[in-house]
Design an enzyme around this catalytic site. Structure first.
Site, PDB file in Angstrom:
ATOM      1  N   ALA A  99      24.035  28.055  76.794  1.00  0.00           N
ATOM      2  CA  ALA A  99      25.157  28.435  75.920  1.00  0.00           C
ATOM      3  C   ALA A  99      25.548  29.896  76.063  1.00  0.00           C
ATOM      4  O   ALA A  99      26.603  30.312  75.591  1.00  0.00           O
ATOM      5  CB  ALA A  99      24.799  28.141  74.470  1.00  0.00           C
ATOM      6  N   ARG A 145      25.855  40.224  81.375  1.00  0.00           N
ATOM      7  CA  ARG A 145      25.433  41.114  82.464  1.00  0.00           C
ATOM      8  C   ARG A 145      26.011  40.721  83.822  1.00  0.00           C
ATOM      9  O   ARG A 145      25.976  41.485  84.770  1.00  0.00           O
ATOM     10  CB  ARG A 145      23.895  41.156  82.520  1.00  0.00           C
ATOM     11  N   GLN A 193      26.136  25.062  70.439  1.00  0.00           N
ATOM     12  CA  GLN A 193      25.710  26.265  69.729  1.00  0.00           C
ATOM     13  C   GLN A 193      26.954  27.152  69.624  1.00  0.00           C
ATOM     14  O   GLN A 193      27.328  27.850  70.564  1.00  0.00           O
ATOM     15  CB  GLN A 193      24.607  26.991  70.516  1.00  0.00           C
ATOM     16  N   ARG A 252      42.273  21.234 109.227  1.00  0.00           N
ATOM     17  CA  ARG A 252      42.538  21.278 107.789  1.00  0.00           C
ATOM     18  C   ARG A 252      42.317  19.882 107.197  1.00  0.00           C
ATOM     19  O   ARG A 252      42.081  18.923 107.925  1.00  0.00           O
ATOM     20  CB  ARG A 252      43.949  21.809 107.567  1.00  0.00           C
ATOM     21  N   TYR A 260      57.946  19.322 108.444  1.00  0.00           N
ATOM     22  CA  TYR A 260      58.361  19.787 107.113  1.00  0.00           C
ATOM     23  C   TYR A 260      59.771  20.340 107.168  1.00  0.00           C
ATOM     24  O   TYR A 260      60.090  21.176 108.026  1.00  0.00           O
ATOM     25  CB  TYR A 260      57.377  20.894 106.678  1.00  0.00           C
ATOM     26  N   SER A 292      54.336  20.732 127.780  1.00  0.00           N
ATOM     27  CA  SER A 292      54.159  21.973 127.024  1.00  0.00           C
ATOM     28  C   SER A 292      55.435  22.370 126.291  1.00  0.00           C
ATOM     29  O   SER A 292      56.544  22.070 126.733  1.00  0.00           O
ATOM     30  CB  SER A 292      53.745  23.099 127.979  1.00  0.00           C
TER      31      SER A 292
HETATM   32  C1  UD1 Z   1      14.532  35.017  78.208  1.00  0.00           C
HETATM   33  C2  UD1 Z   1      13.224  35.135  77.396  1.00  0.00           C
HETATM   34  C3  UD1 Z   1      12.264  36.052  78.157  1.00  0.00           C
HETATM   35  C4  UD1 Z   1      12.041  35.508  79.557  1.00  0.00           C
HETATM   36  C5  UD1 Z   1      13.336  35.294  80.304  1.00  0.00           C
HETATM   37  C6  UD1 Z   1      13.075  34.541  81.582  1.00  0.00           C
HETATM   38  C7  UD1 Z   1      13.769  34.941  75.003  1.00  0.00           C
HETATM   39  C8  UD1 Z   1      13.962  35.661  73.725  1.00  0.00           C
HETATM   40  N1  UD1 Z   1      13.502  35.671  76.077  1.00  0.00           N
HETATM   41  O1  UD1 Z   1      15.125  36.300  78.249  1.00  0.00           O
HETATM   42  O2  UD1 Z   1      11.028  36.128  77.470  1.00  0.00           O
HETATM   43  O3  UD1 Z   1      11.200  36.411  80.297  1.00  0.00           O
HETATM   44  O4  UD1 Z   1      14.243  34.496  79.510  1.00  0.00           O
HETATM   45  O5  UD1 Z   1      14.202  34.426  82.397  1.00  0.00           O
HETATM   46  O6  UD1 Z   1      13.857  33.713  75.008  1.00  0.00           O
HETATM   47  N2  UD1 Z   1      20.921  31.037  75.659  1.00  0.00           N
HETATM   48  C9  UD1 Z   1      21.558  30.178  74.795  1.00  0.00           C
HETATM   49  N3  UD1 Z   1      21.881  30.606  73.549  1.00  0.00           N
HETATM   50  C10 UD1 Z   1      21.588  31.846  73.106  1.00  0.00           C
HETATM   51  C11 UD1 Z   1      20.937  32.746  73.999  1.00  0.00           C
HETATM   52  C12 UD1 Z   1      20.622  32.302  75.270  1.00  0.00           C
HETATM   53  O7  UD1 Z   1      21.830  29.032  75.144  1.00  0.00           O
HETATM   54  O8  UD1 Z   1      21.914  32.144  71.960  1.00  0.00           O
HETATM   55  C13 UD1 Z   1      20.572  30.568  77.015  1.00  0.00           C
HETATM   56  C14 UD1 Z   1      21.259  31.358  78.118  1.00  0.00           C
HETATM   57  O9  UD1 Z   1      22.478  30.734  78.497  1.00  0.00           O
HETATM   58  C15 UD1 Z   1      20.232  31.323  79.239  1.00  0.00           C
HETATM   59  C16 UD1 Z   1      18.907  31.161  78.518  1.00  0.00           C
HETATM   60  O10 UD1 Z   1      19.202  30.732  77.207  1.00  0.00           O
HETATM   61  O11 UD1 Z   1      20.437  30.211  80.099  1.00  0.00           O
HETATM   62  C17 UD1 Z   1      18.103  32.456  78.482  1.00  0.00           C
HETATM   63  O12 UD1 Z   1      18.872  33.455  77.825  1.00  0.00           O
HETATM   64  P1  UD1 Z   1      18.934  34.946  78.373  1.00  0.00           P
HETATM   65  O13 UD1 Z   1      19.839  35.727  77.491  1.00  0.00           O
HETATM   66  O14 UD1 Z   1      19.200  34.966  79.819  1.00  0.00           O
HETATM   67  O15 UD1 Z   1      17.433  35.414  78.088  1.00  0.00           O
HETATM   68  P2  UD1 Z   1      16.626  36.584  78.782  1.00  0.00           P
HETATM   69  O16 UD1 Z   1      17.064  37.863  78.216  1.00  0.00           O
HETATM   70  O17 UD1 Z   1      16.669  36.431  80.248  1.00  0.00           O
HETATM   71 CA    CA Z   2      17.790  35.114  81.634  1.00  0.00          CA
END
Ligand code: UD1
Ligand code: CA
Length: 457
Positions: free
Chosen positions: A11, A16, A73, A333, A387, A405
């Site tokens: 979600a 970044r 979410q 193509r 065309y 040719s």
């Molecule tokens: C998370 C972990 C961290 C771990 C790392 C590994 C937590 C708090 N931290 O950090 O310990 O080392 O992954 O890669 O869990 N997502 C949601 N909803 C939200 C937030 C995130 O669905 O509200 C999903 C994101 O789309 C993603 C995944 O959860 O696919 C991880 O979220 P991300 O923000 O990348 O977590 P990290 O900071 O990498």
């Molecule tokens: Ca991550």
């Protein structure tokens, strides 16, 4: 086997990445990250899969389709909050739940199955998949007590200097006892540096309730790479590419320079095929046995049969049959069909056209919207004029014909088999069998005229 469930977290926006494309949809070796995750998860055979969607929910659903159920979410309040959205689907069910992030595309099915088995073997309430990182920056750290028992996971932003030094990291993948997971989730709070509901806090909650928490460490840190930005995205592509290329070489494909060969996940290549550097094979491409694909060719969503030679050419959504050859510098193509042993030479473009068996289109020619029979010779610089600025027209040329040719064939027109078109002719009428079409201004020689021209003076 205990019943397995899986939750995919997808979600997040992926701030970044600095991208309009939602993070989990960024491709790694031609497939969105979340697609890789879905494939791996399915290989562990869970009874139910729930994907948490939010940012780009429609796009993620479109990608994954009916392979998953979806929990929305609406606001991204953290990974713990994300899992909480799955309550209506899984709460109270007996089984083991795999929680996995949509941004860790390199995890293998083997590792996930090992995690399930380790979890079961330890009779744990939760098992964290961990890895040793040379540089743990950005990951949650696994904090163990003096005898090595896992105490908690501390996020980078919440870690004290001592904790920050720990190199064992949380991959963001876990197995949970499903019932305990949803019980513990209601105890999460946002008392941390990011003000989010961290899924990682579940570990401490379970431990406080006297439950067993285990950690299964993978050998290979590369596998657990989390893709949060484009630097990691490039790394993930490189690692997966290496894996894919390795497998093709093991299967009998020769890659002259594997580090400079770009093959998407899912592309099939037959044994004894040789691939030169700089080649891209993308999408649903299938290459047969004993082919040669020379430097810088790009082949997208195409089928290349056995024994075909492609020299430095671009081929899209096309079919090249056995023994044909293409290039150098040709462009096929969409919907080009090159039949057995046909020859497509340099600077030839073919679009929505069938080139029959043994037919030769050697040089500087455009064939669009046409059907060419067998054993035809197409001279240099021939244009299928298809065309009129509004509509496309189709041209047919029968077997064993000869096109001189610089001829133009203005569609729609039918050229019967065994015909000849004189060089420089513009064909606007159908040509019957055994006829020769000629349509060009007659030549006149002006005696001694060249003497008056500047170049002889
Ligand atoms: C998370 C972990 C961290 C771990 C790392 C590994 C937590 C708090 N931290 O950090 O310990 O080392 O992954 O890669 O869990 N997502 C949601 N909803 C939200 C937030 C995130 O669905 O509200 C999903 C994101 O789309 C993603 C995944 O959860 O696919 C991880 O979220 P991300 O923000 O990348 O977590 P990290 O900071 O990498
Ligand atoms: Ca991550």
């Amino acid at each position: 086997m205990t019943t397995r469930f899986a939750i995919i977290l997808a979600a997040g926006k992926g701030t970044r990445m600095k991208s309009k494309l939602y993070k989990v949809l960024h491709p790694v070796c031609g497939k969105p990250m979340v697609e890789h995750i879905m494939n791996r998860v399915m290989e562990t055979q869970p009874q139910e899969i729930v994907t948490v969607v939010g940012h780009g929910a429609d796009k993620v659903k479109e990608q994954l389709g009916e392979r998953s159920q979806y929990a929305l979410q609406a606001e991204q309040l953290g990974t713990g909050h994300a899992v909480l959205q799955v309550e209506p689907f899984l709460k109270g069910k007996k089984g083991t739940t795999l929680v996995i992030s949509g941004d860790t595309p390199l995890l293998t099915t083997e590792t996930l199955n090992n995690l399930f088995e380790y979890h079961q073997g330890k009779n744990a309430s939760a098992t964290i998949l961990t890895a040793k990182a040379d540089d743990p920056t950005g990951y949650g750290r696994i904090i163990r007590d003096h005898v090595g028992i896992v105490e908690k996971i501390v996020e980078q932003k919440d870690a004290n200097p001592e904790e920050a030094k720990v190199t064992e990291i949380n991959t963001g993948t876990y197995c949970f006892d499903n019932e305990l997971l949803f019980e513990a989730l209601s105890h999460l709070d946002t008392d941390n540096a990011q003000g989010e509901y961290y899924l990682t806090d579940i570990i401490e909650i379970l431990k406080a309730n006297g439950k067993t928490v285990a950690a299964y460490q993978t050998e290979d840190f590369e596998e657990s790479l989390g893709v949060n930005d484009r630097v990691a995205l490039a790394q993930a592509n490189q690692i997966m590419r290496k894996r894919i290329n390795h497998q093709h070489m093991v299967n009998g494909v020769s890659l002259i320079d594997p580090a400079a060969t770009y093959i998407d996940a899912g592309v099939k290549i037959g044994a004894e095929t040789v691939i030169e550097p700089g080649v891209y094979l993308k999408g649903a491409t299938v290459i047969g046995e004993e082919c040669v694909i020379t430097a810088q060719s790009q082949i997208v969503d195409s089928v290349i049969e056995d024994g075909v030679v492609v020299k430095s050419s671009v081929i899209e959504e096309s079919l090249v049959k056995k023994g044909a050859d293409v290039g150098p510098f040709a462009h096929l193509r969409p919907k080009a069909e090159i039949h057995e042993n046909a020859h497509i030479g340099n600077f030839v473009e073919v679009k929505n056209a069938q080139i029959g068996e043994g037919t030769k289109v050697g040089h500087l020619t455009y064939v669009g919207d046409a059907t060419l029979g067998k054993e035809i010779n197409v001279g240099c610089g021939v244009v299928f004029v298809n065309y009129d600025g509004k509509q496309k027209y189709h041209t047919t040329v029968g077997d064993h014909s000869f096109i001189g040719s610089n001829a133009n064939l203005v569609g729609p027109v039918n050229v019967a088999q065994n015909t000849s078109i004189a060089a420089g002719t513009t064909v606007t009428q159908d040509i019957p069998e055994y006829a020769m079409a000629i349509g060009r201004v007659r030549q006149e020689n002006k005696e001694n005229y060249a003497k008056k021209l500047p170049f002889l003076n």
